[in-house]
Design a protein around this motif. Structure first.
Motif, PDB file in Angstrom:
ATOM      1  N   ALA A  76      28.112   4.208  11.252  1.00 35.41           N
ATOM      2  CA  ALA A  76      27.537   2.890  11.524  1.00 35.41           C
ATOM      3  C   ALA A  76      26.047   2.966  11.215  1.00 35.41           C
ATOM      4  O   ALA A  76      25.495   4.043  10.990  1.00 35.41           O
ATOM      5  CB  ALA A  76      27.762   2.498  12.971  1.00 35.41           C
ATOM      6  N   ARG A  77      25.395   1.827  11.214  1.00 33.74           N
ATOM      7  CA  ARG A  77      23.948   1.779  10.966  1.00 33.74           C
ATOM      8  C   ARG A  77      23.262   1.100  12.138  1.00 33.74           C
ATOM      9  O   ARG A  77      23.764   0.112  12.663  1.00 33.74           O
ATOM     10  CB  ARG A  77      23.650   1.019   9.680  1.00 33.74           C
ATOM     11  CG  ARG A  77      24.150   1.732   8.460  1.00 33.74           C
ATOM     12  CD  ARG A  77      23.578   1.086   7.213  1.00 33.74           C
ATOM     13  NE  ARG A  77      24.092   1.715   6.029  1.00 33.74           N
ATOM     14  CZ  ARG A  77      23.544   2.764   5.434  1.00 33.74           C
ATOM     15  NH1 ARG A  77      22.458   3.301   5.915  1.00 33.74           N
ATOM     16  NH2 ARG A  77      24.088   3.278   4.347  1.00 33.74           N
ATOM     17  N   ASP A  78      22.108   1.634  12.519  1.00 31.83           N
ATOM     18  CA  ASP A  78      21.341   1.003  13.593  1.00 31.83           C
ATOM     19  C   ASP A  78      20.462  -0.108  13.013  1.00 31.83           C
ATOM     20  O   ASP A  78      20.549  -0.435  11.834  1.00 31.83           O
ATOM     21  CB  ASP A  78      20.518   2.038  14.365  1.00 31.83           C
ATOM     22  CG  ASP A  78      19.472   2.739  13.512  1.00 31.83           C
ATOM     23  OD1 ASP A  78      19.190   2.276  12.385  1.00 31.83           O
ATOM     24  OD2 ASP A  78      18.923   3.746  13.973  1.00 31.83           O
ATOM     25  N   ALA A  79      19.637  -0.703  13.849  1.00 31.92           N
ATOM     26  CA  ALA A  79      18.808  -1.835  13.432  1.00 31.92           C
ATOM     27  C   ALA A  79      17.801  -1.446  12.344  1.00 31.92           C
ATOM     28  O   ALA A  79      17.323  -2.310  11.607  1.00 31.92           O
ATOM     29  CB  ALA A  79      18.062  -2.402  14.634  1.00 31.92           C
ATOM     30  N   TYR A  80      17.498  -0.153  12.226  1.00 28.42           N
ATOM     31  CA  TYR A  80      16.526   0.308  11.234  1.00 28.42           C
ATOM     32  C   TYR A  80      17.186   0.813   9.951  1.00 28.42           C
ATOM     33  O   TYR A  80      16.511   1.290   9.058  1.00 28.42           O
ATOM     34  CB  TYR A  80      15.656   1.412  11.840  1.00 28.42           C
ATOM     35  CG  TYR A  80      14.958   0.953  13.089  1.00 28.42           C
ATOM     36  CD1 TYR A  80      13.869   0.081  13.013  1.00 28.42           C
ATOM     37  CD2 TYR A  80      15.394   1.348  14.339  1.00 28.42           C
ATOM     38  CE1 TYR A  80      13.245  -0.365  14.158  1.00 28.42           C
ATOM     39  CE2 TYR A  80      14.774   0.907  15.481  1.00 28.42           C
ATOM     40  CZ  TYR A  80      13.687   0.052  15.390  1.00 28.42           C
ATOM     41  OH  TYR A  80      13.077  -0.405  16.515  1.00 28.42           O
ATOM     42  N   GLY A  81      18.529   0.753   9.877  1.00 27.62           N
ATOM     43  CA  GLY A  81      19.235   1.183   8.683  1.00 27.62           C
ATOM     44  C   GLY A  81      19.612   2.642   8.678  1.00 27.62           C
ATOM     45  O   GLY A  81      20.114   3.147   7.691  1.00 27.62           O
ATOM     46  N   ASN A  82      19.378   3.354   9.790  1.00 25.29           N
ATOM     47  CA  ASN A  82      19.732   4.759   9.865  1.00 25.29           C
ATOM     48  C   ASN A  82      21.236   4.911  10.154  1.00 25.29           C
ATOM     49  O   ASN A  82      21.773   4.214  11.016  1.00 25.29           O
ATOM     50  CB  ASN A  82      18.937   5.455  10.962  1.00 25.29           C
ATOM     51  CG  ASN A  82      17.446   5.382  10.687  1.00 25.29           C
ATOM     52  OD1 ASN A  82      17.001   5.552   9.567  1.00 25.29           O
ATOM     53  ND2 ASN A  82      16.669   5.112  11.739  1.00 25.29           N
ATOM     54  N   SER A  83      21.884   5.837   9.474  1.00 23.69           N
ATOM     55  CA  SER A  83      23.309   6.080   9.686  1.00 23.69           C
ATOM     56  C   SER A  83      23.515   7.013  10.862  1.00 23.69           C
ATOM     57  O   SER A  83      22.746   7.960  11.064  1.00 23.69           O
ATOM     58  CB  SER A  83      23.930   6.697   8.437  1.00 23.69           C
ATOM     59  OG  SER A  83      23.822   5.811   7.350  1.00 23.69           O
ATOM     60  N   TYR A  84      24.584   6.750  11.629  1.00 19.81           N
ATOM     61  CA  TYR A  84      24.975   7.665  12.707  1.00 19.81           C
ATOM     62  C   TYR A  84      26.485   7.565  12.888  1.00 19.81           C
ATOM     63  O   TYR A  84      27.108   6.582  12.508  1.00 19.81           O
ATOM     64  CB  TYR A  84      24.238   7.354  14.002  1.00 19.81           C
ATOM     65  CG  TYR A  84      24.496   5.990  14.583  1.00 19.81           C
ATOM     66  CD1 TYR A  84      25.438   5.820  15.586  1.00 19.81           C
ATOM     67  CD2 TYR A  84      23.817   4.867  14.127  1.00 19.81           C
ATOM     68  CE1 TYR A  84      25.694   4.559  16.115  1.00 19.81           C
ATOM     69  CE2 TYR A  84      24.060   3.610  14.646  1.00 19.81           C
ATOM     70  CZ  TYR A  84      25.005   3.468  15.643  1.00 19.81           C
ATOM     71  OH  TYR A  84      25.249   2.225  16.157  1.00 19.81           O
ATOM     72  N   ARG A  85      27.085   8.604  13.467  1.00 18.87           N
ATOM     73  CA  ARG A  85      28.532   8.660  13.660  1.00 18.87           C
ATOM     74  C   ARG A  85      28.906   7.953  14.956  1.00 18.87           C
ATOM     75  O   ARG A  85      28.237   8.097  15.969  1.00 18.87           O
ATOM     76  CB  ARG A  85      29.008  10.096  13.717  1.00 18.87           C
ATOM     77  CG  ARG A  85      28.945  10.776  12.393  1.00 18.87           C
ATOM     78  CD  ARG A  85      29.642  12.069  12.421  1.00 18.87           C
ATOM     79  NE  ARG A  85      30.496  12.076  11.242  1.00 18.87           N
ATOM     80  CZ  ARG A  85      31.279  13.041  10.907  1.00 18.87           C
ATOM     81  NH1 ARG A  85      31.386  14.091  11.663  1.00 18.87           N
ATOM     82  NH2 ARG A  85      32.009  12.970   9.815  1.00 18.87           N
ATOM     83  N   VAL A  86      30.006   7.230  14.901  1.00 17.04           N
ATOM     84  CA  VAL A  86      30.563   6.558  16.071  1.00 17.04           C
ATOM     85  C   VAL A  86      32.049   6.847  16.150  1.00 17.04           C
ATOM     86  O   VAL A  86      32.671   7.248  15.173  1.00 17.04           O
ATOM     87  CB  VAL A  86      30.332   5.032  16.017  1.00 17.04           C
ATOM     88  CG1 VAL A  86      28.852   4.697  16.066  1.00 17.04           C
ATOM     89  CG2 VAL A  86      30.969   4.424  14.793  1.00 17.04           C
ATOM     90  N   GLN A  87      32.629   6.651  17.325  1.00 16.70           N
ATOM     91  CA  GLN A  87      34.070   6.821  17.504  1.00 16.70           C
ATOM     92  C   GLN A  87      34.799   5.651  16.854  1.00 16.70           C
ATOM     93  O   GLN A  87      34.447   4.500  17.073  1.00 16.70           O
ATOM     94  CB  GLN A  87      34.412   6.887  18.996  1.00 16.70           C
ATOM     95  CG  GLN A  87      35.869   7.143  19.277  1.00 16.70           C
ATOM     96  CD  GLN A  87      36.312   8.534  18.846  1.00 16.70           C
ATOM     97  OE1 GLN A  87      35.534   9.467  18.820  1.00 16.70           O
ATOM     98  NE2 GLN A  87      37.567   8.655  18.511  1.00 16.70           N
ATOM     99  N   CYS A  88      35.791   5.944  16.049  1.00 16.05           N
ATOM    100  CA  CYS A  88      36.570   4.882  15.399  1.00 16.05           C
ATOM    101  C   CYS A  88      37.495   4.230  16.420  1.00 16.05           C
ATOM    102  O   CYS A  88      37.940   4.865  17.364  1.00 16.05           O
ATOM    103  CB  CYS A  88      37.408   5.444  14.275  1.00 16.05           C
ATOM    104  SG  CYS A  88      36.433   6.066  12.906  1.00 16.05           S
ATOM    105  N   ARG A  89      37.792   2.960  16.203  1.00 16.92           N
ATOM    106  CA  ARG A  89      38.716   2.256  17.099  1.00 16.92           C
ATOM    107  C   ARG A  89      40.108   2.317  16.572  1.00 16.92           C
ATOM    108  O   ARG A  89      40.419   2.349  15.497  1.00 16.92           O
ATOM    109  CB  ARG A  89      38.314   0.799  17.215  1.00 16.92           C
ATOM    110  CG  ARG A  89      37.004   0.648  17.881  1.00 16.92           C
ATOM    111  CD  ARG A  89      36.723  -0.809  18.033  1.00 16.92           C
ATOM    112  NE  ARG A  89      35.327  -0.970  18.377  1.00 16.92           N
ATOM    113  CZ  ARG A  89      34.782  -2.116  18.580  1.00 16.92           C
ATOM    114  NH1 ARG A  89      35.470  -3.196  18.509  1.00 16.92           N
ATOM    115  NH2 ARG A  89      33.516  -2.201  18.896  1.00 16.92           N
TER     116      ARG A  89
END
Length: 89
Positions: A76-89
């Motif tokens: 996913a991407r945060d408000a600043y455009g940085n990528s980070y891993r999240v748990q998939c649904r």
């Protein structure tokens, strides 16, 4: 044979729409497995019953495999455009 190709193409198109959730992957796997199983069952036996049984077995197997091969982490991407891993649904 023409119908099997159309069903296969539709199944692949629907599988490409997956958002990597377990439910989406199970449905995509069931569609692909059911189509492939029906085609193989019809080719092997030459009867509608063989196609039906092959389709049912393929759909069940495809749904299980599709659900169990779901990736465990998404990006996913945060408000600043940085990528980070999240748990998939």
């Amino acid at each position: 044979m023409k119908a099997a190709l159309i069903v296969g193409a539709m199944a692949l198109a629907l599988a490409g729409c997956s958002e990597y959730s377990r439910q989406d992957r199970a449905v995509g796997g069931a569609l692909i497995g059911g189509g492939a199983g029906a085609a193989i069952g019809a080719a092997a036996t030459g009867t509608g019953t063989g196609a039906l049984v092959g389709g049912l077995i393929g759909a069940g197997t495809g749904a299980i495999i599709g659900a169990e091969t779901t990736p465990k982490a998404c990006w996913a991407r945060d408000a600043y455009g940085n990528s980070y891993r999240v748990q998939c649904r």
